[in-house]
Design a protein around this motif. Structure first.
Motif, mmCIF file in Angstrom:
data_model
loop_
_atom_site.group_PDB
_atom_site.id
_atom_site.type_symbol
_atom_site.label_atom_id
_atom_site.label_comp_id
_atom_site.label_asym_id
_atom_site.label_seq_id
_atom_site.Cartn_x
_atom_site.Cartn_y
_atom_site.Cartn_z
ATOM 1 N N GLU A 42 -25.661 -14.588 11.234
ATOM 2 C CA GLU A 42 -24.573 -13.882 11.571
ATOM 3 C C GLU A 42 -24.666 -12.966 12.994
ATOM 4 O OE1 GLU A 42 -21.441 -13.615 9.649
ATOM 5 O OE2 GLU A 42 -22.453 -15.337 8.841
ATOM 6 N N ASP A 67 -19.100 -16.493 6.939
ATOM 7 C CA ASP A 67 -18.193 -15.522 5.994
ATOM 8 C C ASP A 67 -16.695 -15.733 6.389
ATOM 9 O OD1 ASP A 67 -20.406 -14.301 4.801
ATOM 10 O OD2 ASP A 67 -20.470 -12.618 6.014
ATOM 11 N N ARG A 68 -16.229 -15.796 7.592
ATOM 12 C CA ARG A 68 -14.962 -16.008 7.790
ATOM 13 C C ARG A 68 -14.353 -17.263 7.533
ATOM 14 N NH1 ARG A 68 -13.474 -12.406 13.255
ATOM 15 N NH2 ARG A 68 -14.042 -10.400 12.414
ATOM 16 N N ALA A 84 -15.499 -18.975 4.766
ATOM 17 C CA ALA A 84 -15.421 -19.095 3.506
ATOM 18 C C ALA A 84 -14.277 -18.122 2.860
ATOM 19 C CB ALA A 84 -16.659 -18.282 2.818
ATOM 20 N N GLN A 85 -13.953 -17.064 3.800
ATOM 21 C CA GLN A 85 -12.621 -16.295 3.285
ATOM 22 C C GLN A 85 -11.154 -17.191 3.605
ATOM 23 O OE1 GLN A 85 -13.183 -12.813 5.805
ATOM 24 N NE2 GLN A 85 -14.608 -12.065 4.278
ATOM 25 N N ALA A 86 -11.370 -18.148 4.693
ATOM 26 C CA ALA A 86 -10.113 -18.709 4.966
ATOM 27 C C ALA A 86 -9.779 -19.925 4.148
ATOM 28 C CB ALA A 86 -10.112 -18.736 6.511
ATOM 29 N N PRO A 91 -12.112 -21.481 1.336
ATOM 30 C CA PRO A 91 -13.424 -21.457 0.362
ATOM 31 C C PRO A 91 -13.479 -22.834 -0.284
ATOM 32 C CG PRO A 91 -11.158 -20.485 -0.613
ATOM 33 C CD PRO A 91 -10.922 -20.775 1.030
ATOM 34 N N ASP A 127 -10.734 -18.167 13.633
ATOM 35 C CA ASP A 127 -10.945 -17.096 12.801
ATOM 36 C C ASP A 127 -9.787 -16.769 12.075
ATOM 37 O OD1 ASP A 127 -13.867 -16.937 12.781
ATOM 38 O OD2 ASP A 127 -13.656 -14.877 14.040
ATOM 39 N N GLY A 184 -6.957 -15.959 9.674
ATOM 40 C CA GLY A 184 -6.977 -15.139 8.495
ATOM 41 C C GLY A 184 -7.824 -13.824 8.673
ATOM 42 N N SER A 185 -8.316 -13.767 9.804
ATOM 43 C CA SER A 185 -9.279 -12.325 9.908
ATOM 44 C C SER A 185 -8.363 -11.586 10.985
ATOM 45 C CB SER A 185 -10.529 -12.617 10.785
ATOM 46 O OG SER A 185 -10.052 -13.119 12.041
#
Length: 136
Positions: free
Chosen positions: A7, A79-80, A82-84, A86, A113, A115-116
């Motif tokens: 990260e 992380d980004r 997986a959030q957008a 999954p 990125d 969705g961020s």
């Protein structure tokens, strides 16, 4: 996820995205972005590397939005991603400038990125321009 990207490597890139969200003409941030490595999702239904037509080629995951805009998503961290998306279980790490060198068409956008809060979408011509920023 099938690969690990620390990260802390994402921090400078995410800072550059944040700066670009405020000022799209920030040359330093654009240069940082162009020289960075990003995560390119590999959907499960996409052929693996052994099915690619040419050695060294890269198949882009193209998503079509409801308004007909076609884009390739890339992410600065697991992380980004997986959030957008999954449902995605694997990705490739690729230098953003390399994507720009072979960008196929102006009708295809690059979404960084998605969705961020710092999402940046770059149209085809701009993606190729990122490649030239990284090379000098």
């Amino acid at each position: 996820m099938t690969q690990n990207m620390p990260e802390q490597n994402a921090e400078p890139v995410q800072q550059a995205l944040h700066q670009l969200a405020a000022d799209r003409n920030n040359v330093v941030a654009l240069g940082t972005l162009a020289a960075s490595e990003v995560l390119l999702p590999v959907p499960e239904d996409m052929p693996g590397p052994e099915a690619e037509p040419e050695p060294g080629s890269l198949q882009l995951p193209v998503y079509e939005q409801g308004d007909g805009v076609r884009l390739v998503p890339v992410f600065t961290s697991e992380d980004r991603l997986a959030q957008a998306l999954p449902q995605i279980r694997s990705y490739r790490t690729v230098r953003l400038a390399l994507l720009g060198q072979g960008w196929p068409t102006d009708e295809l956008a690059l979404s960084i990125d998605a969705g961020s809060p710092d999402t940046v979408t770059v149209q085809g011509e701009g993606v190729r321009a990122l490649a030239s920023l990284a090379s000098g």
